[in-house]
Motif scaffolding. Sequence first.
Motif, PDB file in Angstrom:
ATOM      1  N   VAL A   1       0.840  -1.192   0.000  1.00 50.90           N
ATOM      2  CA  VAL A   1       0.000   0.000   0.000  1.00 50.90           C
ATOM      3  C   VAL A   1       0.878   1.246   0.000  1.00 50.90           C
ATOM      4  CG1 VAL A   1      -1.809   1.258   1.220  1.00 50.90           C
ATOM      5  CG2 VAL A   1      -1.809  -1.241   1.232  1.00 50.90           C
ATOM      6  N   GLU A   2       0.532   2.189  -0.855  1.00 51.13           N
ATOM      7  CA  GLU A   2       1.302   3.429  -0.980  1.00 51.13           C
ATOM      8  C   GLU A   2       1.395   4.139   0.374  1.00 51.13           C
ATOM      9  OE1 GLU A   2       1.315   6.158  -4.806  1.00 51.13           O
ATOM     10  OE2 GLU A   2      -0.413   6.588  -3.548  1.00 51.13           O
TER      11      GLU A   2
ATOM     12  N   ARG B   1       1.559   0.960  -9.921  1.00 52.48           N
ATOM     13  CA  ARG B   1       0.556   1.648  -9.102  1.00 52.48           C
ATOM     14  C   ARG B   1      -0.837   1.285  -9.580  1.00 52.48           C
ATOM     15  NH1 ARG B   1      -2.598   6.175  -7.869  1.00 52.48           N
ATOM     16  NH2 ARG B   1      -2.262   6.932  -5.721  1.00 52.48           N
ATOM     17  N   GLU B   2      -1.487   0.417  -8.831  1.00 52.81           N
ATOM     18  CA  GLU B   2      -2.862   0.041  -9.116  1.00 52.81           C
ATOM     19  C   GLU B   2      -3.789   0.934  -8.294  1.00 52.81           C
ATOM     20  OE1 GLU B   2      -4.888  -4.249  -9.002  1.00 52.81           O
ATOM     21  OE2 GLU B   2      -4.880  -3.249  -7.042  1.00 52.81           O
ATOM     22  N   PRO B   3      -4.762   1.595  -8.924  1.00 51.56           N
ATOM     23  CA  PRO B   3      -5.681   2.443  -8.151  1.00 51.56           C
ATOM     24  C   PRO B   3      -6.631   1.590  -7.332  1.00 51.56           C
ATOM     25  CG  PRO B   3      -6.465   2.245 -10.398  1.00 51.56           C
ATOM     26  CD  PRO B   3      -5.139   1.529 -10.355  1.00 51.56           C
ATOM     27  N   GLN B   4      -6.982   2.062  -6.142  1.00 48.12           N
ATOM     28  CA  GLN B   4      -7.975   1.382  -5.328  1.00 48.12           C
ATOM     29  C   GLN B   4      -9.316   2.100  -5.483  1.00 48.12           C
ATOM     30  OE1 GLN B   4      -6.800  -1.691  -3.444  1.00 48.12           O
ATOM     31  NE2 GLN B   4      -5.710  -1.122  -5.306  1.00 48.12           N
TER      32      GLN B   4
ATOM     33  N   VAL C   1      -1.684   1.099  -4.875  1.00 51.44           N
ATOM     34  CA  VAL C   1      -1.063  -0.122  -4.368  1.00 51.44           C
ATOM     35  C   VAL C   1      -0.072  -0.634  -5.417  1.00 51.44           C
ATOM     36  CG1 VAL C   1      -1.492  -2.551  -3.820  1.00 51.44           C
ATOM     37  CG2 VAL C   1      -2.984  -0.801  -2.885  1.00 51.44           C
ATOM     38  N   ARG C   2       1.091  -1.063  -4.953  1.00 53.21           N
ATOM     39  CA  ARG C   2       2.072  -1.679  -5.854  1.00 53.21           C
ATOM     40  C   ARG C   2       1.963  -3.192  -5.713  1.00 53.21           C
ATOM     41  NH1 ARG C   2       8.610  -1.163  -6.222  1.00 53.21           N
ATOM     42  NH2 ARG C   2       8.453  -1.637  -3.993  1.00 53.21           N
ATOM     43  N   LEU C   3       1.907  -3.897  -6.835  1.00 56.33           N
ATOM     44  CA  LEU C   3       1.766  -5.345  -6.842  1.00 56.33           C
ATOM     45  C   LEU C   3       3.112  -5.983  -7.149  1.00 56.33           C
ATOM     46  CD1 LEU C   3      -1.591  -5.716  -8.813  1.00 56.33           C
ATOM     47  CD2 LEU C   3      -1.213  -5.160  -6.416  1.00 56.33           C
ATOM     48  N   LEU C   4       3.517  -6.920  -6.298  1.00 59.42           N
ATOM     49  CA  LEU C   4       4.869  -7.486  -6.372  1.00 59.42           C
ATOM     50  C   LEU C   4       4.831  -9.005  -6.313  1.00 59.42           C
ATOM     51  CD1 LEU C   4       6.394  -5.193  -3.591  1.00 59.42           C
ATOM     52  CD2 LEU C   4       6.771  -4.902  -6.047  1.00 59.42           C
TER      53      LEU C   4
END
Length: 321
Positions: free
Chosen positions: A147-148, A166-169, A264-267
């Motif tokens: 989470v940012e 960066r995925e928007p929530q 949110v960054r997805l890793l």
Amino acid sequence: MRHLRVLCAIADAGSLHQAARRLGMAQPSLSTQLRRIEHALGGPLFTRDRTGCRPTPLGHAVLSRARPLVAELAALVTETRAAAARASGGVHLRIGATASRAIPGWLRRLRARGPGTEPTLQMDVSANALLRMVAAGRLDMAFVHEVEGSPLRVPPGLRLRVLVEREPQFVTLAVDHPAAARHEIPLADLAGERWMVDSTVDGEWDALCRVLREAGLEPELLHGDYLTAYSLAATGEVVTVSQPTAHPRSDLAMRPLRGDPIGVRLLLAARTEDELDFGYDELEEAYWDAARQAPAYRDWLERRGIPCAPHPLATTADARA
């Protein structure tokens, strides 16, 4: 060794409630087990209050010896399973993940790689807990959300690959809510709403508090798991945050927040580059397949000229801790 794992889990989680969830136990059972361990070792290992559990001096001493033993056993199990898999010609993947609509498609694609490929799945609300499990050899890889504003605590030696920078929530609310008529909802339109968020998910409570504070809003915040939050949102009791790939429901509207204030960054995390290479392409395909099936997210991507296909929001660079 089971008792040592329990002590490490309590120390890592910081509370009996969280540790019980991660161990798949009821909290009363974990409390009883901890009392037995403390009785056997001759003293209290944790102080317990409303803020959680903290190791006592005796607890620190025990943990300093327990952690290397638990890590060594995990490494032994990992090496033994790998050797057995090689001998049998199969690949047994132990995968961890935070919640995502991409997971079913990821598992299906991994199994399709060959008859000997068999992934198993460990779910956890805590990305940090999953990263520790990968580092300790208890998982081969983990798909996690960062989470940012709340960086993950990445153990030394892990390799990270970014799926989405960066995925928007989105916000989820009742389908008949007045704000649901908008393509994007300003936070100000939700000033009078109660929000529900799962505070056990690393970083999400803090992120929402920060975003609301920056918008000059002080709504009532409620803690609850997202299954409960969706049920209450459908009746207009609360609004909640959701992943943009969430499965659409006829009684709910999922909409972007204007300005995309929560990201949110997805890793994907693993111990080696080979492990990342083995699981990444299938995860990428599964994620974008889930994106295509989410109308609100698909519309958000199209309005920004981003195709629903692999690579548009992904980076190929690896991040090393």
